[in-house]
Scaffold this motif. Structure first.
Motif, PDB file in Angstrom:
ATOM      1  N   MET A 196       0.807  -1.219   0.000  1.00 28.24           N
ATOM      2  CA  MET A 196       0.000   0.000   0.000  1.00 28.24           C
ATOM      3  C   MET A 196       0.844   1.276   0.000  1.00 28.24           C
ATOM      4  SD  MET A 196      -2.906  -1.444   2.607  1.00 28.24           S
ATOM      5  CE  MET A 196      -3.679   0.142   2.868  1.00 28.24           C
ATOM      6  N   LYS A 197       2.133   1.142   0.305  1.00 25.81           N
ATOM      7  CA  LYS A 197       3.040   2.289   0.284  1.00 25.81           C
ATOM      8  C   LYS A 197       4.008   2.227  -0.902  1.00 25.81           C
ATOM      9  CE  LYS A 197       3.022   2.710   5.342  1.00 25.81           C
ATOM     10  NZ  LYS A 197       3.856   2.661   6.575  1.00 25.81           N
ATOM     11  N   SER A 198       3.871   1.203  -1.704  1.00 25.62           N
ATOM     12  CA  SER A 198       4.793   0.959  -2.813  1.00 25.62           C
ATOM     13  C   SER A 198       4.340   1.671  -4.088  1.00 25.62           C
ATOM     14  CB  SER A 198       4.868  -0.548  -3.074  1.00 25.62           C
ATOM     15  OG  SER A 198       3.689  -0.991  -3.736  1.00 25.62           O
ATOM     16  N   PRO A 199       5.129   1.554  -5.168  1.00 26.08           N
ATOM     17  CA  PRO A 199       4.737   2.150  -6.453  1.00 26.08           C
ATOM     18  C   PRO A 199       3.625   1.374  -7.164  1.00 26.08           C
ATOM     19  CG  PRO A 199       7.132   1.924  -6.281  1.00 26.08           C
ATOM     20  CD  PRO A 199       6.539   1.097  -5.188  1.00 26.08           C
ATOM     21  N   ALA A 200       3.072   0.357  -6.506  1.00 24.62           N
ATOM     22  CA  ALA A 200       1.997  -0.428  -7.118  1.00 24.62           C
ATOM     23  C   ALA A 200       0.825   0.470  -7.496  1.00 24.62           C
ATOM     24  CB  ALA A 200       1.525  -1.519  -6.155  1.00 24.62           C
ATOM     25  N   SER A 201       0.022   0.012  -8.443  1.00 26.13           N
ATOM     26  CA  SER A 201      -1.108   0.801  -8.920  1.00 26.13           C
ATOM     27  C   SER A 201      -2.174   0.958  -7.836  1.00 26.13           C
ATOM     28  CB  SER A 201      -1.739   0.127 -10.137  1.00 26.13           C
ATOM     29  OG  SER A 201      -2.406  -1.069  -9.753  1.00 26.13           O
ATOM     30  N   PRO A 202      -3.012   1.992  -7.946  1.00 22.82           N
ATOM     31  CA  PRO A 202      -4.097   2.184  -6.978  1.00 22.82           C
ATOM     32  C   PRO A 202      -4.994   0.956  -6.858  1.00 22.82           C
ATOM     33  CG  PRO A 202      -3.818   4.163  -8.287  1.00 22.82           C
ATOM     34  CD  PRO A 202      -2.940   3.111  -8.913  1.00 22.82           C
ATOM     35  N   GLN A 203      -5.227   0.275  -7.962  1.00 26.15           N
ATOM     36  CA  GLN A 203      -6.074  -0.915  -7.921  1.00 26.15           C
ATOM     37  C   GLN A 203      -5.432  -2.013  -7.077  1.00 26.15           C
ATOM     38  OE1 GLN A 203      -6.859  -2.772 -11.704  1.00 26.15           O
ATOM     39  NE2 GLN A 203      -8.728  -3.737 -10.945  1.00 26.15           N
ATOM     40  N   LEU A 204      -4.139  -2.225  -7.262  1.00 25.26           N
ATOM     41  CA  LEU A 204      -3.441  -3.232  -6.471  1.00 25.26           C
ATOM     42  C   LEU A 204      -3.436  -2.859  -4.993  1.00 25.26           C
ATOM     43  CD1 LEU A 204      -0.422  -4.066  -8.804  1.00 25.26           C
ATOM     44  CD2 LEU A 204      -2.210  -5.643  -8.083  1.00 25.26           C
ATOM     45  N   LYS A 205      -3.291  -1.584  -4.715  1.00 27.22           N
ATOM     46  CA  LYS A 205      -3.300  -1.133  -3.327  1.00 27.22           C
ATOM     47  C   LYS A 205      -4.670  -1.371  -2.693  1.00 27.22           C
ATOM     48  CE  LYS A 205       0.341   2.326  -3.944  1.00 27.22           C
ATOM     49  NZ  LYS A 205       0.699   3.756  -3.887  1.00 27.22           N
ATOM     50  N   ASN A 206      -5.712  -1.176  -3.482  1.00 24.70           N
ATOM     51  CA  ASN A 206      -7.061  -1.455  -2.966  1.00 24.70           C
ATOM     52  C   ASN A 206      -7.227  -2.943  -2.649  1.00 24.70           C
ATOM     53  OD1 ASN A 206      -7.899   1.207  -3.177  1.00 24.70           O
ATOM     54  ND2 ASN A 206      -8.757   0.956  -5.235  1.00 24.70           N
ATOM     55  N   TYR A 207      -6.703  -3.782  -3.521  1.00 22.21           N
ATOM     56  CA  TYR A 207      -6.779  -5.220  -3.288  1.00 22.21           C
ATOM     57  C   TYR A 207      -5.950  -5.614  -2.073  1.00 22.21           C
ATOM     58  CZ  TYR A 207      -9.043  -5.923  -7.846  1.00 22.21           C
ATOM     59  OH  TYR A 207      -9.904  -5.917  -8.900  1.00 22.21           O
ATOM     60  N   ALA A 208      -4.791  -4.969  -1.904  1.00 22.54           N
ATOM     61  CA  ALA A 208      -3.953  -5.247  -0.737  1.00 22.54           C
ATOM     62  C   ALA A 208      -4.690  -4.862   0.541  1.00 22.54           C
ATOM     63  CB  ALA A 208      -2.639  -4.476  -0.838  1.00 22.54           C
ATOM     64  N   GLN A 209      -5.474  -3.803   0.484  1.00 18.21           N
ATOM     65  CA  GLN A 209      -6.245  -3.372   1.648  1.00 18.21           C
ATOM     66  C   GLN A 209      -7.293  -4.421   2.007  1.00 18.21           C
ATOM     67  OE1 GLN A 209      -6.148  -0.097   3.612  1.00 18.21           O
ATOM     68  NE2 GLN A 209      -6.971  -1.803   4.790  1.00 18.21           N
ATOM     69  N   ILE A 210      -7.924  -5.014   0.997  1.00 19.64           N
ATOM     70  CA  ILE A 210      -8.913  -6.067   1.243  1.00 19.64           C
ATOM     71  C   ILE A 210      -8.242  -7.252   1.939  1.00 19.64           C
ATOM     72  CG2 ILE A 210     -10.420  -7.770   0.137  1.00 19.64           C
ATOM     73  CD1 ILE A 210     -10.958  -5.671  -2.050  1.00 19.64           C
ATOM     74  N   SER A 211      -7.059  -7.633   1.432  1.00 21.18           N
ATOM     75  CA  SER A 211      -6.319  -8.731   2.043  1.00 21.18           C
ATOM     76  C   SER A 211      -5.934  -8.389   3.475  1.00 21.18           C
ATOM     77  CB  SER A 211      -5.057  -9.036   1.229  1.00 21.18           C
ATOM     78  OG  SER A 211      -4.291 -10.050   1.842  1.00 21.18           O
ATOM     79  N   LEU A 212      -5.444  -7.174   3.674  1.00 19.40           N
ATOM     80  CA  LEU A 212      -5.012  -6.736   5.000  1.00 19.40           C
ATOM     81  C   LEU A 212      -6.176  -6.738   5.986  1.00 19.40           C
ATOM     82  CD1 LEU A 212      -2.875  -5.554   6.892  1.00 19.40           C
ATOM     83  CD2 LEU A 212      -3.434  -3.280   5.975  1.00 19.40           C
ATOM     84  N   ASN A 213      -7.345  -6.294   5.525  1.00 19.11           N
ATOM     85  CA  ASN A 213      -8.520  -6.285   6.397  1.00 19.11           C
ATOM     86  C   ASN A 213      -8.849  -7.696   6.881  1.00 19.11           C
ATOM     87  OD1 ASN A 213      -8.765  -3.535   6.033  1.00 19.11           O
ATOM     88  ND2 ASN A 213     -10.398  -3.674   4.507  1.00 19.11           N
ATOM     89  N   GLY A 214      -8.736  -8.661   5.971  1.00 20.76           N
ATOM     90  CA  GLY A 214      -9.029 -10.030   6.347  1.00 20.76           C
ATOM     91  C   GLY A 214      -8.020 -10.577   7.347  1.00 20.76           C
ATOM     92  N   ILE A 215      -6.736 -10.312   7.092  1.00 18.84           N
ATOM     93  CA  ILE A 215      -5.692 -10.806   7.986  1.00 18.84           C
ATOM     94  C   ILE A 215      -5.853 -10.195   9.375  1.00 18.84           C
ATOM     95  CG2 ILE A 215      -3.204 -10.928   8.401  1.00 18.84           C
ATOM     96  CD1 ILE A 215      -2.840 -10.712   5.338  1.00 18.84           C
ATOM     97  N   THR A 216      -6.123  -8.888   9.418  1.00 23.09           N
ATOM     98  CA  THR A 216      -6.277  -8.180  10.688  1.00 23.09           C
ATOM     99  C   THR A 216      -7.433  -8.739  11.505  1.00 23.09           C
ATOM    100  OG1 THR A 216      -5.396  -6.148   9.681  1.00 23.09           O
ATOM    101  CG2 THR A 216      -6.618  -5.907  11.742  1.00 23.09           C
ATOM    102  N   ARG A 217      -8.481  -9.196  10.824  1.00 24.96           N
ATOM    103  CA  ARG A 217      -9.659  -9.735  11.506  1.00 24.96           C
ATOM    104  C   ARG A 217      -9.576 -11.244  11.710  1.00 24.96           C
ATOM    105  NH1 ARG A 217     -13.833  -6.361   7.612  1.00 24.96           N
ATOM    106  NH2 ARG A 217     -13.290  -4.259   8.371  1.00 24.96           N
ATOM    107  N   GLY A 218      -8.389 -11.805  11.451  1.00 24.13           N
ATOM    108  CA  GLY A 218      -8.230 -13.236  11.622  1.00 24.13           C
ATOM    109  C   GLY A 218      -8.886 -14.057  10.540  1.00 24.13           C
ATOM    110  N   GLN A 219      -9.058 -13.452   9.351  1.00 24.12           N
ATOM    111  CA  GLN A 219      -9.681 -14.140   8.223  1.00 24.12           C
ATOM    112  C   GLN A 219      -8.755 -14.105   7.010  1.00 24.12           C
ATOM    113  OE1 GLN A 219     -13.271 -11.762   7.909  1.00 24.12           O
ATOM    114  NE2 GLN A 219     -14.404 -13.153   9.240  1.00 24.12           N
ATOM    115  N   PRO A 220      -7.613 -14.810   7.061  1.00 24.65           N
ATOM    116  CA  PRO A 220      -6.697 -14.813   5.912  1.00 24.65           C
ATOM    117  C   PRO A 220      -7.364 -15.370   4.669  1.00 24.65           C
ATOM    118  CG  PRO A 220      -6.165 -16.584   7.439  1.00 24.65           C
ATOM    119  CD  PRO A 220      -7.169 -15.703   8.132  1.00 24.65           C
ATOM    120  N   GLY A 221      -6.904 -14.923   3.521  1.00 27.10           N
ATOM    121  CA  GLY A 221      -7.488 -15.377   2.268  1.00 27.10           C
ATOM    122  C   GLY A 221      -8.707 -14.585   1.850  1.00 27.10           C
TER     123      GLY A 221
END
Length: 237
Positions: A196-221
């Motif tokens: 989310m802090k990298s040169p990745a595209s905004p779309q990829l960063k949005n997808y990374a946020q979805i993944s991060l939300n799941g991991i943070t809530r104990g729901q990997p994948g």
């Protein structure tokens, strides 16, 4: 892209990514394994913490270059199977996974370099990501670098297709990382934050946020689950 991509996409029991990836799937490109991967080798792992891709420093091996690279031999072997219309990908996967266990970290990087090499065929590039998705946590840095590697669309009529292909490739790599959260959620939480802090595209960063939300809530994948639901909904329309 060739009709021979169809067996890989529909033959392997894997998730299909959504959004622009749904458009890319129309070209029948290979996807990634979303079965939780297992740790391959009992060797020390050093996870990248860099916001930039190390692949920018590497050059793709020249065709016809002297030398034997097990990673490229395996890649050629699987791409050949793709072109021949192989339909036993589910049965083939454990064999390929075992072969990936024998590759060195440098050889995994070779596959990552191939994945971002725009002079390679899309079959080779997408297959490289698929193979890395079978390599477990050892492929973390290789996949992470693919996600972070920037691309510039050409100023041509094919700009939209190029952007779709490049984004699709990187989302597949991100999806493979998302699956690694089953094995090491603490590390993958850090990884997604860096994306989310990298040169990745905004779309990829949005997808990374979805993944991060799941991991943070104990729901990997969660990213893979969300992408599957999105593509399924799109297919029903």
């Amino acid at each position: 892209m060739s009709r021979y991509h169809e067996p890989l996409v529909y033959g392997i029991t894997i998730a299909i990514v959504a959004g622009v990836i749904w458009v890319a799937e129309k070209t029948k490109g290979p996807a990634v394994s979303t079965v939780p991967v297992t740790a391959a080798k009992a060797e020390p792992l050093q996870f990248s913490q860099s916001k930039t891709s190390s692949l920018l420093k590497h050059q793709a091996p020249k065709k016809g270059a002297v030398g034997f690279d097990p990673a490229l031999v395996l890649l050629d072997q699987e791409v050949e199977g793709l072109y021949k219309g192989r339909r036993d990908w589910k049965q083939r996967e454990p064999v390929v996974r075992a072969q990936m266990e024998n590759l060195s970290m440098a050889e995994l990087t070779t596959l990552a370099v191939k994945a971002v090499d725009t002079s390679a065929t899309m079959s080779e590039r997408q297959m490289s990501v698929y193979l890395l998705s079978l390599a477990g946590l050892r492929a973390h840095n290789a996949l992470f670098d693919i996600v972070k590697t920037p691309f510039s669309a050409p100023k041509t009529a094919a700009k939209m297709k190029f952007t779709q292909d490049e984004t699709s490739l990187r989302v597949r790599a991100l999806q493979a990382l998302d699956q690694m959260a089953f094995l090491n959620p603490a590390q993958l939480q850090k990884t997604m934050k860096i994306v989310m802090k990298s040169p990745a595209s905004p779309q990829l960063k949005n997808y990374a946020q979805i993944s991060l939300n799941g991991i943070t809530r104990g729901q990997p994948g969660k990213l893979s689950h969300w992408l599957n639901q999105t593509i399924a909904s799109a297919g029903d329309q």
